[in-house]
Design a protein around this motif. Structure first.
Motif, PDB file in Angstrom:
ATOM      1  N   TYR A 136       0.824  -1.211   0.000  1.00  0.00           N
ATOM      2  CA  TYR A 136       0.000   0.000   0.000  1.00  0.00           C
ATOM      3  C   TYR A 136       0.862   1.266   0.000  1.00  0.00           C
ATOM      4  N   LEU A 137       2.072   1.145  -0.533  1.00  0.00           N
ATOM      5  CA  LEU A 137       2.974   2.276  -0.681  1.00  0.00           C
ATOM      6  C   LEU A 137       3.131   2.621  -2.158  1.00  0.00           C
ATOM      7  N   PRO A 138       3.525   3.850  -2.473  1.00  0.00           N
ATOM      8  CA  PRO A 138       3.838   4.176  -3.870  1.00  0.00           C
ATOM      9  C   PRO A 138       4.950   3.267  -4.388  1.00  0.00           C
ATOM     10  N   LEU A 139       4.872   2.886  -5.647  1.00  0.00           N
ATOM     11  CA  LEU A 139       5.834   1.956  -6.226  1.00  0.00           C
ATOM     12  C   LEU A 139       7.265   2.480  -6.127  1.00  0.00           C
ATOM     13  N   THR A 140       7.445   3.787  -6.321  1.00  0.00           N
ATOM     14  CA  THR A 140       8.800   4.347  -6.313  1.00  0.00           C
ATOM     15  C   THR A 140       9.499   4.120  -4.986  1.00  0.00           C
ATOM     16  N   VAL A 141       8.837   4.471  -3.890  1.00  0.00           N
ATOM     17  CA  VAL A 141       9.481   4.342  -2.575  1.00  0.00           C
ATOM     18  C   VAL A 141       9.560   2.876  -2.149  1.00  0.00           C
ATOM     19  N   ASP A 142       8.576   2.072  -2.556  1.00  0.00           N
ATOM     20  CA  ASP A 142       8.594   0.645  -2.242  1.00  0.00           C
ATOM     21  C   ASP A 142       9.825  -0.021  -2.856  1.00  0.00           C
ATOM     22  N   LEU A 143      10.110   0.280  -4.115  1.00  0.00           N
ATOM     23  CA  LEU A 143      11.264  -0.320  -4.786  1.00  0.00           C
ATOM     24  C   LEU A 143      12.578   0.257  -4.270  1.00  0.00           C
ATOM     25  N   HIS A 145      13.244   1.268  -1.248  1.00  0.00           N
ATOM     26  CA  HIS A 145      13.527   0.597   0.029  1.00  0.00           C
ATOM     27  C   HIS A 145      14.040  -0.831  -0.194  1.00  0.00           C
ATOM     28  N   LYS A 146      13.395  -1.540  -1.110  1.00  0.00           N
ATOM     29  CA  LYS A 146      13.796  -2.933  -1.348  1.00  0.00           C
ATOM     30  C   LYS A 146      15.213  -3.012  -1.900  1.00  0.00           C
ATOM     31  N   LEU A 147      15.585  -2.072  -2.749  1.00  0.00           N
ATOM     32  CA  LEU A 147      16.947  -2.055  -3.280  1.00  0.00           C
ATOM     33  C   LEU A 147      17.953  -1.746  -2.177  1.00  0.00           C
ATOM     34  N   ALA A 148      17.633  -0.776  -1.326  1.00  0.00           N
ATOM     35  CA  ALA A 148      18.542  -0.414  -0.240  1.00  0.00           C
ATOM     36  C   ALA A 148      18.710  -1.578   0.739  1.00  0.00           C
ATOM     37  N   LYS A 149      17.600  -2.226   1.060  1.00  0.00           N
ATOM     38  CA  LYS A 149      17.672  -3.369   1.967  1.00  0.00           C
ATOM     39  C   LYS A 149      18.472  -4.510   1.353  1.00  0.00           C
ATOM     40  N   ARG A 150      18.296  -4.720   0.054  1.00  0.00           N
ATOM     41  CA  ARG A 150      19.037  -5.778  -0.640  1.00  0.00           C
ATOM     42  C   ARG A 150      20.532  -5.477  -0.648  1.00  0.00           C
ATOM     43  N   LEU A 151      20.906  -4.205  -0.773  1.00  0.00           N
ATOM     44  CA  LEU A 151      22.321  -3.827  -0.703  1.00  0.00           C
ATOM     45  C   LEU A 151      22.941  -4.289   0.608  1.00  0.00           C
ATOM     46  N   PRO A 165      29.108  -0.437   4.699  1.00  0.00           N
ATOM     47  CA  PRO A 165      27.712  -0.210   5.111  1.00  0.00           C
ATOM     48  C   PRO A 165      26.955   0.923   4.440  1.00  0.00           C
ATOM     49  N   ASP A 166      27.620   1.976   3.989  1.00  0.00           N
ATOM     50  CA  ASP A 166      26.906   3.148   3.479  1.00  0.00           C
ATOM     51  C   ASP A 166      26.346   2.892   2.078  1.00  0.00           C
ATOM     52  N   GLY A 167      25.192   3.475   1.784  1.00  0.00           N
ATOM     53  CA  GLY A 167      24.628   3.316   0.449  1.00  0.00           C
ATOM     54  C   GLY A 167      23.331   4.081   0.273  1.00  0.00           C
ATOM     55  N   LYS A 168      23.007   4.384  -0.990  1.00  0.00           N
ATOM     56  CA  LYS A 168      21.770   5.092  -1.325  1.00  0.00           C
ATOM     57  C   LYS A 168      21.180   4.500  -2.597  1.00  0.00           C
ATOM     58  N   THR A 169      19.864   4.573  -2.701  1.00  0.00           N
ATOM     59  CA  THR A 169      19.176   4.118  -3.909  1.00  0.00           C
ATOM     60  C   THR A 169      18.157   5.178  -4.340  1.00  0.00           C
ATOM     61  N   GLN A 170      17.821   5.154  -5.614  1.00  0.00           N
ATOM     62  CA  GLN A 170      16.827   6.082  -6.149  1.00  0.00           C
ATOM     63  C   GLN A 170      16.146   5.443  -7.350  1.00  0.00           C
ATOM     64  N   VAL A 171      14.825   5.568  -7.401  1.00  0.00           N
ATOM     65  CA  VAL A 171      14.052   4.941  -8.476  1.00  0.00           C
ATOM     66  C   VAL A 171      13.097   5.965  -9.075  1.00  0.00           C
ATOM     67  N   THR A 172      13.099   6.063 -10.398  1.00  0.00           N
ATOM     68  CA  THR A 172      12.150   6.914 -11.133  1.00  0.00           C
ATOM     69  C   THR A 172      11.221   6.020 -11.936  1.00  0.00           C
ATOM     70  N   LYS A 212      18.279  -7.066 -10.291  1.00  0.00           N
ATOM     71  CA  LYS A 212      17.435  -8.095 -10.909  1.00  0.00           C
ATOM     72  C   LYS A 212      16.617  -8.914  -9.899  1.00  0.00           C
ATOM     73  N   PRO A 213      17.141  -9.249  -8.719  1.00  0.00           N
ATOM     74  CA  PRO A 213      16.302  -9.975  -7.758  1.00  0.00           C
ATOM     75  C   PRO A 213      15.172  -9.141  -7.163  1.00  0.00           C
ATOM     76  N   VAL A 214      15.266  -7.819  -7.257  1.00  0.00           N
ATOM     77  CA  VAL A 214      14.284  -6.942  -6.616  1.00  0.00           C
ATOM     78  C   VAL A 214      13.255  -6.399  -7.600  1.00  0.00           C
ATOM     79  N   ILE A 215      13.697  -5.948  -8.767  1.00  0.00           N
ATOM     80  CA  ILE A 215      12.804  -5.257  -9.693  1.00  0.00           C
ATOM     81  C   ILE A 215      12.035  -6.254 -10.553  1.00  0.00           C
TER      82      ILE A 215
END
Length: 395
Positions: A136-143, A145-151, A165-172, A212-215
């Motif tokens: 029930y979240l917007p697709l952009t923020v949902d993905l 988060h999943k990419l960051a957690k997967r990192l 440990p440090d990292g950032k993700t961004q999805v459009t 690929k495992p997330v998207i």
């Protein structure tokens, strides 16, 4: 066909700001574990080898703040100065004071008849839900988060042991004119790594083991732009490369910038602080409305005044996706949900030490048994609508 693009970001648990959020919430949880009536407002600042912990507390608990902070830093992965900080040896400065008596008299309100809880501050809180994803979240923020957690997962399980440990993700994501996702326009990932790692290998490893495992396959297009460590090097990271502060990632914590934000941060605050509690309640109400099928998208907003137990205003926006009259929705939520500070705390179990679960990868997620993520009021909302229409039909 008109299209639009929406972008959201997330960060890993090793990002300096998120490290501060985790320390603040672990300290809060320990106070609540020992004394559920604790009043806590803890904030951190971290830079290089220094951690400053400051705030106000009123509690019967005796908490080893420094031990909690060190354990949190090390558990995230900062156990060596080369990674950005050594939690075993860093300097920790504490400045914890007692909660202001002026604030306390407005929060704990006692009379001959009952004990009430007034809002611990003034402010506006927002909550949102949509049927775009299972969360029930917007697709952009949902993905994002999943990419960051997967990192973090591939770093910790040894799949990509050269990551730090440090990292950032961004999805459009690109949407059609009916607000339906068409595909992903861009994915950006910045992953801290050990010195000497080949850039081409890192890019290939991130694509194969993180993206690929997330998207979902249907969202990745030939035209999708993948930007991985676009500067070409990310060795200096964590507190060594950037100062961290509690509460600085408020869009990461919520809905990725999709809706307005009241401005109040969450981490380190007990439930009397309506910045946090009101935002959780807004999410709870919005999610149940969407789960009940009464709207495709829902934004709830509450306004509170310090020392006052009930909201001074309640705002509802369904973006013209409502399936019933909006005035009826407004009446229903006031009937079914208790928006008093005490009512929110009790209905969402906010005296429990559950807040450290929220300090990374968003405060709104399904898989952590968080009370505001329940959809237990959806049936009541649907039943209320049915009963009302039956009365109208028989009138």
């Amino acid at each position: 066909m008109e299209t639009s693009q929406i972008t959201s970001e997330s960060v890993t648990e090793g990002h300096p700001d998120k490290l501060c959020d985790q320390i603040s919430d672990h300290i809060l949880d320990e106070y609540l574990r020992q004394d559920p009536d604790s009043r806590v407002a803890i904030e951190c600042m971290i830079s290089k080898n220094l951690l400053v912990i400051a705030g106000e507390v009123k509690s019967k608990a005796i908490v080893s703040i420094e031990e909690i902070a060190r354990n949190t830093i090390v558990s995230v992965g900062y156990d060596n100065a080369v990674k950005g900080m050594n939690g075993h040896q860093c300097i920790i400065v504490k400045n914890i004071n007692e909660q202001s008596a002026d604030i306390n008299q407005g929060v704990d309100i006692e009379s001959r008849f009952c004990k009430k809880i007034g809002a611990g501050d003034q402010g506006v809180m927002y909550g949102f839900a949509c049927n775009e994803t299972a969360s029930y979240l917007p697709l952009t923020v949902d993905l994002a988060h999943k990419l960051a957690k997967r990192l973090s997962e591939v770093r910790k399980n040894g799949t990509l042991s050269y990551l730090n440990p440090d990292g950032k993700t961004q999805v459009t994501v690109e949407y059609d004119e009916f607000n339906r996702p068409i595909g992903i326009q861009n994915i950006t990932i910045s992953a801290q790594h050990k010195d000497g790692v080949d850039q081409h290998k890192l890019i290939e490893d991130i694509v194969q083991n993180v993206i690929k495992p997330v998207i979902p396959k249907g969202l990745l297009k030939q035209s999708t732009s993948l930007l991985i460590n676009p500067t070409g090097r990310f060795v200096i990271g964590g507190p060594l490369g950037d100062t961290g502060l509690t509460g600085r990632k408020i869009m990461v914590d919520t809905y990725g910038g999709i809706i307005p934000h009241g401005g109040g941060a969450f981490s380190g605050k007990d439930a009397s602080k309506v910045d946090r509690t009101g935002a959780y309640m807004c999410r709870y109400v919005a999610k149940n409305i969407v789960a009940a099928g009464l709207a495709d998208r829902c934004n709830i907003s509450l306004t509170y005044t310090i020392g006052v137990e009930n909201p001074t205003s309640i705002y509802l926006n369904t973006f013209d996706t409502e399936k019933v009259n909006k005035k009826l929705l407004y009446v229903m939520i006031k009937y079914i949900f208790d928006f008093s500070v005490k009512g929110m705390i009790e209905s969402l179990n906010l005296k429990e030490p559950i807040f450290s679960k929220t300090s990374v990868y968003g405060h709104f997620k399904d898989n952590h048994n968080l009370p505001w993520e329940r959809v237990d009021k959806a049936n009541s909302l649907k039943a209320y609508v049915s009963q009302l229409y039956e009365k109208i039909g028989s009138a």
